[in-house]
Design a protein around this motif. Sequence first.
Motif, mmCIF file in Angstrom:
data_model
loop_
_atom_site.group_PDB
_atom_site.id
_atom_site.type_symbol
_atom_site.label_atom_id
_atom_site.label_comp_id
_atom_site.label_asym_id
_atom_site.label_seq_id
_atom_site.Cartn_x
_atom_site.Cartn_y
_atom_site.Cartn_z
ATOM 1 N N ASP A 1 0.830 -1.207 0.000
ATOM 2 C CA ASP A 1 0.000 0.000 0.000
ATOM 3 C C ASP A 1 0.863 1.255 0.000
ATOM 4 O O ASP A 1 0.575 2.223 -0.710
ATOM 5 N N GLU A 2 1.928 1.241 0.792
ATOM 6 C CA GLU A 2 2.821 2.400 0.843
ATOM 7 C C GLU A 2 3.540 2.594 -0.496
ATOM 8 O O GLU A 2 3.667 3.717 -0.988
ATOM 9 N N LEU A 3 4.002 1.502 -1.095
ATOM 10 C CA LEU A 3 4.654 1.612 -2.407
ATOM 11 C C LEU A 3 3.688 2.140 -3.461
ATOM 12 O O LEU A 3 4.064 2.957 -4.311
ATOM 13 N N ALA A 4 2.431 1.708 -3.416
ATOM 14 C CA ALA A 4 1.422 2.205 -4.359
ATOM 15 C C ALA A 4 1.198 3.702 -4.160
ATOM 16 O O ALA A 4 1.079 4.458 -5.124
ATOM 17 N N ALA A 5 1.164 4.145 -2.906
ATOM 18 C CA ALA A 5 0.984 5.568 -2.618
ATOM 19 C C ALA A 5 2.173 6.380 -3.131
ATOM 20 O O ALA A 5 2.004 7.471 -3.680
ATOM 21 N N ILE A 6 3.381 5.838 -2.973
ATOM 22 C CA ILE A 6 4.576 6.525 -3.478
ATOM 23 C C ILE A 6 4.522 6.617 -5.001
ATOM 24 O O ILE A 6 4.804 7.667 -5.580
ATOM 25 N N ARG A 7 4.148 5.510 -5.670
ATOM 26 C CA ARG A 7 4.043 5.538 -7.134
ATOM 27 C C ARG A 7 3.019 6.574 -7.591
ATOM 28 O O ARG A 7 3.241 7.285 -8.565
ATOM 29 N N THR A 8 1.908 6.675 -6.868
ATOM 30 C CA THR A 8 0.881 7.650 -7.223
ATOM 31 C C THR A 8 1.423 9.068 -7.082
ATOM 32 O O THR A 8 1.258 9.897 -7.972
ATOM 33 N N ARG A 9 2.105 9.343 -5.946
ATOM 34 C CA ARG A 9 2.656 10.672 -5.722
ATOM 35 C C ARG A 9 3.743 11.019 -6.711
ATOM 36 O O ARG A 9 3.802 12.138 -7.235
ATOM 37 N N LEU B 1 4.758 9.311 -9.657
ATOM 38 C CA LEU B 1 4.595 9.006 -11.076
ATOM 39 C C LEU B 1 3.195 9.274 -11.604
ATOM 40 O O LEU B 1 2.949 9.140 -12.800
ATOM 41 N N GLY B 2 2.297 9.624 -10.713
ATOM 42 C CA GLY B 2 0.920 9.873 -11.132
ATOM 43 C C GLY B 2 0.162 8.622 -11.516
ATOM 44 O O GLY B 2 -0.879 8.699 -12.156
ATOM 45 N N GLU B 3 0.702 7.456 -11.130
ATOM 46 C CA GLU B 3 0.029 6.190 -11.467
ATOM 47 C C GLU B 3 -1.193 6.018 -10.571
ATOM 48 O O GLU B 3 -1.116 6.248 -9.362
ATOM 49 N N PRO B 4 -2.319 5.637 -11.141
ATOM 50 C CA PRO B 4 -3.495 5.381 -10.297
ATOM 51 C C PRO B 4 -3.287 4.126 -9.464
ATOM 52 O O PRO B 4 -2.581 3.212 -9.882
ATOM 53 N N PRO B 5 -3.882 4.075 -8.268
ATOM 54 C CA PRO B 5 -3.765 2.862 -7.454
ATOM 55 C C PRO B 5 -4.335 1.667 -8.177
ATOM 56 O O PRO B 5 -5.320 1.780 -8.896
ATOM 57 N N ALA B 6 -3.731 0.508 -7.966
ATOM 58 C CA ALA B 6 -4.189 -0.712 -8.629
ATOM 59 C C ALA B 6 -5.441 -1.249 -7.980
ATOM 60 O O ALA B 6 -5.764 -1.008 -6.878
#
Length: 82
Positions: free
Chosen positions: A67-75, A77-82
Amino acid sequence: MGAVPAAETFSPWTVVNLVFHHLVDQGLHPVLGEGGDPAVPATALLRTLGIDPGRNDETVTSATVQDELAAIRTRMLGEPPA
């Protein structure tokens, strides 16, 4: 004689998270995974500081870390959460 203190433990992934956020705050652009598993050098750093790596509930496969890695990717890289 006094009681022997319990060994101190700390999650290597918490160290990785702390360092990652510090680098981002400094304007740098760290990337996770391309240079290998960051928990390995984080574990070595903890041992060097006299702290046992621990808290296996925070491995790379745990939901908390993912979850933390997904939040970092969103912040970052602008990637939406999976």
